[in-house]
Design a protein around this motif. Structure first.
Motif, PDB file in Angstrom:
ATOM      1  N   VAL A  33       0.847  -1.196   0.000  1.00  7.10           N
ATOM      2  CA  VAL A  33       0.000   0.000   0.000  1.00  7.10           C
ATOM      3  C   VAL A  33       0.879   1.241   0.000  1.00  7.10           C
ATOM      4  O   VAL A  33       1.818   1.338   0.802  1.00  7.10           O
ATOM      5  CB  VAL A  33      -0.913   0.027   1.249  1.00  7.10           C
ATOM      6  N   TYR A 191      -1.569  -0.933  -4.141  1.00 10.09           N
ATOM      7  CA  TYR A 191      -2.811  -0.257  -3.775  1.00 10.09           C
ATOM      8  C   TYR A 191      -2.445   1.125  -3.255  1.00 10.09           C
ATOM      9  O   TYR A 191      -1.563   1.238  -2.390  1.00 10.09           O
ATOM     10  CB  TYR A 191      -3.454  -1.098  -2.676  1.00 10.09           C
ATOM     11  N   ALA A 199      -4.446   1.555   4.871  1.00 13.36           N
ATOM     12  CA  ALA A 199      -3.020   1.215   4.790  1.00 13.36           C
ATOM     13  C   ALA A 199      -2.631   0.256   5.910  1.00 13.36           C
ATOM     14  O   ALA A 199      -1.965  -0.757   5.672  1.00 13.36           O
ATOM     15  CB  ALA A 199      -2.166   2.486   4.858  1.00 13.36           C
ATOM     16  N   GLY A 203      -2.234  -3.482   4.145  1.00 17.77           N
ATOM     17  CA  GLY A 203      -0.862  -3.610   3.664  1.00 17.77           C
ATOM     18  C   GLY A 203      -0.038  -4.657   4.391  1.00 17.77           C
ATOM     19  O   GLY A 203      -0.036  -4.712   5.615  1.00 17.77           O
TER      20      GLY A 203
END
Ligand code: ATP
Ligand code: MG
Length: 341
Positions: A33, A191, A199, A203
């Motif tokens: 992310v 992303y 996030a 992530g």
């Protein structure tokens, strides 16, 4: 071997340096992310990876192949755009089938049906396949948009804030589902988002973007507990970390250059009257159900503290507090590894 590699990538639009000196590896099966505010270069980075923009400097490799002269349609990537774009006159089924029916793929209808069935199940839209794309809720449309990327089974997924247009509840639901789907498929995803919760929860690693540059990369835990600047420290954590001039504190610092002291809200603790080292005045009490944010005036600064939700504190009351785990920054906001004593 990384699946996707940005190697010293720059992109300029006239005078604007949208993307600067990006070096980033995304591993096979990784959910990476990139977190950054508006204008940080998120979309530009994805467009570079997709081949919709070309790098001014540096290069991008996908599965070890330099993408420089590879057309977007020949890159094995699927892009989920910020604003979902479905074909309104088609059914959900036909929208999902569209990328599979291309002449290059030449996929038999029976296989297309099987693949759509599986993806629709994963996304929980099996009962909507015959609907017109326009006759769906926003959340369902976004699922179809994600589904159109999933059916292709590309080497790489690029996702541009795909959940940002949804309401909070749907966003939270889809966030959980997206992580589950990614794990189930072992998908490699890059992303981008400005949403710190996305996030943190999605992530495997997070890259923090600032003005087109990645200023820190690490696991969510590393980024949260070991930020390399006040910029990164303030990106993660709700309420935000308190960053105050060192003069607010009586502590002794092992480094001379300390200019600011960061203290996370959960590292501040209320003490019985007069028992804490510091005192402040309650400005506002924010009750959020399961938790309570206490906003305090402390010297000329404002600080926020997490307190139990049953607090009876009121504005203008004086409180006593202590803190632990301070994070030290120099005057440019860079992290210092010094200690307090
Ligand atoms: N085609 C373009 N022409 C000129 N400038 C552009 C172009 N595309 C992007 N920019 C500029 O590049 C910078 C980065 O833009 P980008 O769209 O990548 O940001 P972002 O992080 O995706 O922002 P947002 O969160 O608002 O979507 C911005 O300053 C933007 O104005
Ligand atoms: Mg964008």
């Amino acid at each position: 071997m990384p699946k996707l590699k940005f190697n010293h990538v720059f992109k300029r639009f006239g005078d604007i340096e949208a993307v600067k000196q990006i070096n980033l590896d995304v591993k096979e099966g990784e959910f990476m992310v990139l977190l950054g505010p508006t204008g940080a270069g998120k979309t530009t980075l994805l467009r570079l990876a997709a081949g919709l923009e070309t790098c001014d400097e540096g290069d991008i490799t996908l599965a070890n192949r330099n993408m420089h002269s590879v057309a977007p349609s020949e890159r094995d990537v699927a892009f989920v755009f910020q604003q979902y774009s479905l074909y309104p006159h088609m059914s959900v089924y036909d929208n999902l089938a569209f990328p599979l029916r291309s002449k290059i793929r030449n996929m038999p209808e029976a296989d297309i049906k099987k693949r759509i069935g599986k993806v629709a199940e994963v996304l929980r839209i099996s009962h909507k396949l015959q609907n017109k794309a326009t006759k769906l809720s926003g959340g369902e449309m976004q699922r179809v948009a994600i589904g159109r990327a999933l059916v292709r089974r590309p080497a790489l997924y690029l996702m541009d804030e795909p959940l940002s247009s949804l309401d909070a509840k749907l966003r939270a639901d889809l966030r959980v589902e997206l992580k589950r789907i990614q794990q189930e498929l072992g998908a490699t995803i890059l992303y981008v988002t400005h949403d710190q919760i996305e996030a943190m929860t999605l992530g495997d690693r997070i890259g923090v973007l600032k003005d087109g540059e990645i200023v820190q990369v690490g696991t969510p835990k590393e980024i949260y507990s070991n930020p390399n600047s006040d910029y990164v420290a303030t990106r993660l954590g709700l309420p935000q970390i308190n960053v105050l001039p060192k003069q607010c504190f009586d502590e002794h610092f092992s480094e001379e250059d300390v200019a600011f002291v960061g203290v996370r809200t959960e590292h501040l603790s209320l003490k019985a009257s007069g028992e804490g080292k510091y005192s402040a005045v309650v400005r506002r009490v924010e009750h959020l159900g399961d938790q309570c944010h206490l906003h305090l005036d402390f010297h000329q600064e404002k600080i926020t503290m997490l307190v139990p939700s049953n607090t009876t504190l009121k504005p203008s009351e004086r409180v006593s507090f202590d803190f632990m785990n301070p994070v030290l920054f120099d005057k440019a906001g860079l992290r210092l590894r010094g200690i307090t004593y």
